[in-house]
Motif scaffolding. Structure first.
Motif, PDB file in Angstrom:
ATOM      1  N   PRO A 209       0.829  -1.217   0.000  1.00 50.76           N
ATOM      2  CA  PRO A 209       0.000   0.000   0.000  1.00 50.76           C
ATOM      3  C   PRO A 209       0.861   1.263   0.000  1.00 50.76           C
ATOM      4  O   PRO A 209       1.968   1.277   0.563  1.00 50.76           O
ATOM      5  CB  PRO A 209      -0.792  -0.111   1.302  1.00 50.76           C
ATOM      6  N   SER A 210       0.354   2.310  -0.606  1.00 55.01           N
ATOM      7  CA  SER A 210       1.090   3.571  -0.639  1.00 55.01           C
ATOM      8  C   SER A 210       0.919   4.355   0.651  1.00 55.01           C
ATOM      9  O   SER A 210       1.877   4.953   1.148  1.00 55.01           O
ATOM     10  CB  SER A 210       0.621   4.424  -1.823  1.00 55.01           C
ATOM     11  N   ASP A 211      -0.300   4.382   1.197  1.00 57.51           N
ATOM     12  CA  ASP A 211      -0.557   5.156   2.413  1.00 57.51           C
ATOM     13  C   ASP A 211      -1.596   4.474   3.287  1.00 57.51           C
ATOM     14  O   ASP A 211      -2.509   3.795   2.787  1.00 57.51           O
ATOM     15  CB  ASP A 211      -1.037   6.571   2.066  1.00 57.51           C
ATOM     16  N   ILE A 212      -1.452   4.704   4.606  1.00 52.70           N
ATOM     17  CA  ILE A 212      -2.348   4.125   5.603  1.00 52.70           C
ATOM     18  C   ILE A 212      -2.589   5.152   6.710  1.00 52.70           C
ATOM     19  O   ILE A 212      -1.804   6.091   6.862  1.00 52.70           O
ATOM     20  CB  ILE A 212      -1.733   2.841   6.223  1.00 52.70           C
ATOM     21  N   PHE A 213      -3.663   4.982   7.460  1.00 54.48           N
ATOM     22  CA  PHE A 213      -3.889   5.790   8.653  1.00 54.48           C
ATOM     23  C   PHE A 213      -3.321   5.041   9.849  1.00 54.48           C
ATOM     24  O   PHE A 213      -3.595   3.844  10.034  1.00 54.48           O
ATOM     25  CB  PHE A 213      -5.378   6.054   8.887  1.00 54.48           C
ATOM     26  N   VAL A 214      -2.554   5.768  10.668  1.00 53.90           N
ATOM     27  CA  VAL A 214      -1.907   5.188  11.842  1.00 53.90           C
ATOM     28  C   VAL A 214      -2.232   6.024  13.076  1.00 53.90           C
ATOM     29  O   VAL A 214      -2.280   7.262  12.994  1.00 53.90           O
ATOM     30  CB  VAL A 214      -0.373   5.123  11.636  1.00 53.90           C
ATOM     31  N   VAL A 215      -2.468   5.361  14.200  1.00 58.16           N
ATOM     32  CA  VAL A 215      -2.706   6.033  15.474  1.00 58.16           C
ATOM     33  C   VAL A 215      -1.840   5.375  16.538  1.00 58.16           C
ATOM     34  O   VAL A 215      -1.275   4.303  16.321  1.00 58.16           O
ATOM     35  CB  VAL A 215      -4.195   5.954  15.909  1.00 58.16           C
ATOM     36  N   THR A 216      -1.730   6.027  17.698  1.00 49.10           N
ATOM     37  CA  THR A 216      -1.034   5.380  18.813  1.00 49.10           C
ATOM     38  C   THR A 216      -1.926   4.272  19.355  1.00 49.10           C
ATOM     39  O   THR A 216      -3.160   4.338  19.260  1.00 49.10           O
ATOM     40  CB  THR A 216      -0.734   6.378  19.937  1.00 49.10           C
ATOM     41  N   ARG A 217      -1.312   3.248  19.917  1.00 53.39           N
ATOM     42  CA  ARG A 217      -2.105   2.158  20.490  1.00 53.39           C
ATOM     43  C   ARG A 217      -2.985   2.684  21.636  1.00 53.39           C
ATOM     44  O   ARG A 217      -4.109   2.225  21.824  1.00 53.39           O
ATOM     45  CB  ARG A 217      -1.204   1.028  20.981  1.00 53.39           C
ATOM     46  N   LYS A 218      -2.466   3.649  22.388  1.00 53.85           N
ATOM     47  CA  LYS A 218      -3.226   4.239  23.488  1.00 53.85           C
ATOM     48  C   LYS A 218      -4.532   4.823  22.977  1.00 53.85           C
ATOM     49  O   LYS A 218      -5.611   4.582  23.541  1.00 53.85           O
ATOM     50  CB  LYS A 218      -2.390   5.315  24.182  1.00 53.85           C
ATOM     51  N   ASP A 219      -4.466   5.586  21.875  1.00 54.41           N
ATOM     52  CA  ASP A 219      -5.687   6.176  21.317  1.00 54.41           C
ATOM     53  C   ASP A 219      -6.566   5.128  20.660  1.00 54.41           C
ATOM     54  O   ASP A 219      -7.803   5.228  20.690  1.00 54.41           O
ATOM     55  CB  ASP A 219      -5.338   7.277  20.312  1.00 54.41           C
ATOM     56  N   TYR A 220      -5.941   4.127  20.051  1.00 56.33           N
ATOM     57  CA  TYR A 220      -6.728   3.037  19.458  1.00 56.33           C
ATOM     58  C   TYR A 220      -7.597   2.375  20.514  1.00 56.33           C
ATOM     59  O   TYR A 220      -8.771   2.063  20.273  1.00 56.33           O
ATOM     60  CB  TYR A 220      -5.792   2.017  18.807  1.00 56.33           C
ATOM     61  N   GLU A 221      -7.056   2.169  21.691  1.00 52.36           N
ATOM     62  CA  GLU A 221      -7.806   1.525  22.765  1.00 52.36           C
ATOM     63  C   GLU A 221      -8.825   2.464  23.413  1.00 52.36           C
ATOM     64  O   GLU A 221      -9.931   2.042  23.759  1.00 52.36           O
ATOM     65  CB  GLU A 221      -6.836   1.014  23.850  1.00 52.36           C
ATOM     66  N   ALA A 222      -8.459   3.752  23.553  1.00 50.10           N
ATOM     67  CA  ALA A 222      -9.293   4.679  24.330  1.00 50.10           C
ATOM     68  C   ALA A 222     -10.327   5.449  23.510  1.00 50.10           C
ATOM     69  O   ALA A 222     -11.313   5.947  24.070  1.00 50.10           O
ATOM     70  CB  ALA A 222      -8.390   5.672  25.061  1.00 50.10           C
ATOM     71  N   LYS A 223     -10.129   5.549  22.189  1.00 51.45           N
ATOM     72  CA  LYS A 223     -10.986   6.429  21.387  1.00 51.45           C
ATOM     73  C   LYS A 223     -11.662   5.696  20.229  1.00 51.45           C
ATOM     74  O   LYS A 223     -11.860   6.258  19.155  1.00 51.45           O
ATOM     75  CB  LYS A 223     -10.160   7.601  20.847  1.00 51.45           C
TER      76      LYS A 223
END
Length: 329
Positions: A209-223
């Motif tokens: 893939p050329s691009d992806i959306f990435v977040v912190t694991r902390k935000d993945y769990e909390a938001k």
């Protein structure tokens, strides 16, 4: 009766007061680029309001490469990074606790371009040649290494030249034999007189893939609820640009810093629309991952020495926040 009418008027005025207007949750996206035409679906939010419709106030922070997007995420300047798998791998290798949550462009858009007179028609033909890249930290260099590896070659088998973002000028002027670029870069290069070229597409060897959306694991769990709404809104915006490319090209004239030529906008947007879909997205909906491909990319990066750790993509790529295909508008 007049008193009743007065109460009704006051009640309606109170209900329509700004204090009771919809409260929007701000989501800041750190991009890899300036606000350019290929991300018109994000830039056009003031016009189509698809994020607002999901209760989100969208903000975009420009960047200079996928690594800068992740740095903005890690420093707290953004909630979501618009980045590439290579930058994701490199950040994970350095110990960052990140999660990929959406596959923006499942199709790889990188390539190596050479004038036909150079006779570079295969990866093997690059041996001993001068090859331009945007920078040593760019996706163009990283994808060049992936291509070379596919033919059993190493970086030392070519001479890598840093040519900057306008790397087709050195190619046209003969300063390099070939240049690593993207599909939209090639489009602009051809518009500036590049001439007949041979193109070696990375996706023909590894469709990372050329691009992806990435977040912190902390935000993945909390938001999760907020991120689900964000991804649904992004999916809506991507679907809008696919369905209405002419409207997007017109809006890019005023929304994108490079969007003055509506005809070129239309071609750039057409390329990005093509890169947004794949057999997997056709089956499961926009944004879904091909996990084996991402794992293959991580393994190849380790083999090339670009990263030192063995990465398990099953632990850092999550699809549970991606809206289902049946929910598409």
């Amino acid at each position: 009766m007049p008193a009743l009418r007065l109460l009704l008027v006051l009640a309606l005025a109170w209900l329509g007061s700004p204090a009771l207007a919809q409260t929007l949750d701000k989501v800041t996206v750190a991009g890899w680029s300036q606000p350019i035409s290929e991300i018109t679906n994000l830039l056009a939010e003031p016009d189509h309001g698809l994020f607002k419709a999901r209760g989100i106030a969208l903000d975009y922070v420009p960047g200079n490469g996928g690594g800068s997007a992740i740095q903005a995420l890690l420093s707290g300047q953004a909630d979501v990074a618009f980045t590439d798998p290579a930058s994701f791998y490199l950040a994970l290798d350095k110990g960052a606790d990140l999660v990929a949550i959406y596959n923006i462009y499942p199709q790889n858009v990188f390539n190596v371009v050479a004038p036909k007179a150079r006779g570079i028609r295969s990866i093997a033909d690059l041996k001993g040649k001068r090859v331009g890249v945007y920078s040593l930290a760019s996706g163009t260099r990283q994808h060049l290494l992936l291509l070379l590896a596919a033919a059993g070659l190493k970086e030392s088998d070519v001479t890598v030249e840093v040519t900057g973002l306008l790397n087709f000028a050195p190619l046209i002027q003969g300063q390099v034999d070939a240049t690593a670029a993207t599909d939209t870069g090639l489009l602009v290069g051809r518009a500036k007189g590049l001439g007949d070229v041979d193109v070696i597409a990375v996706r023909d060897h590894l469709n990372l893939p050329s691009d992806i959306f990435v977040v912190t694991r902390k935000d993945y769990e909390a938001k999760k609820p907020l991120l689900k709404r964000f991804l649904a809104a992004y999916r809506d915006s991507a679907a809008w640009m696919i369905a209405k490319p002419d409207e997007a090209a017109h809006l890019a004239v005023t929304r994108a810093i490079n969007g003055r030529d509506e005809a070129i906008n239309r071609e750039v947007i057409a390329l990005r629309n093509l890169s947004s879909v794949s057999p997997t997205t056709e089956r499961e909906g926009l944004g879904h991952f091909d996990l084996p491909v991402l794992q293959q990319g991580a393994d190849q990066f380790r083999k090339l020495g670009l990263i030192t750790r063995s990465l398990d993509m099953g632990q850092v790529v999550k699809s549970d926040l991606i809206p289902g295909k049946e929910g598409a508008r």
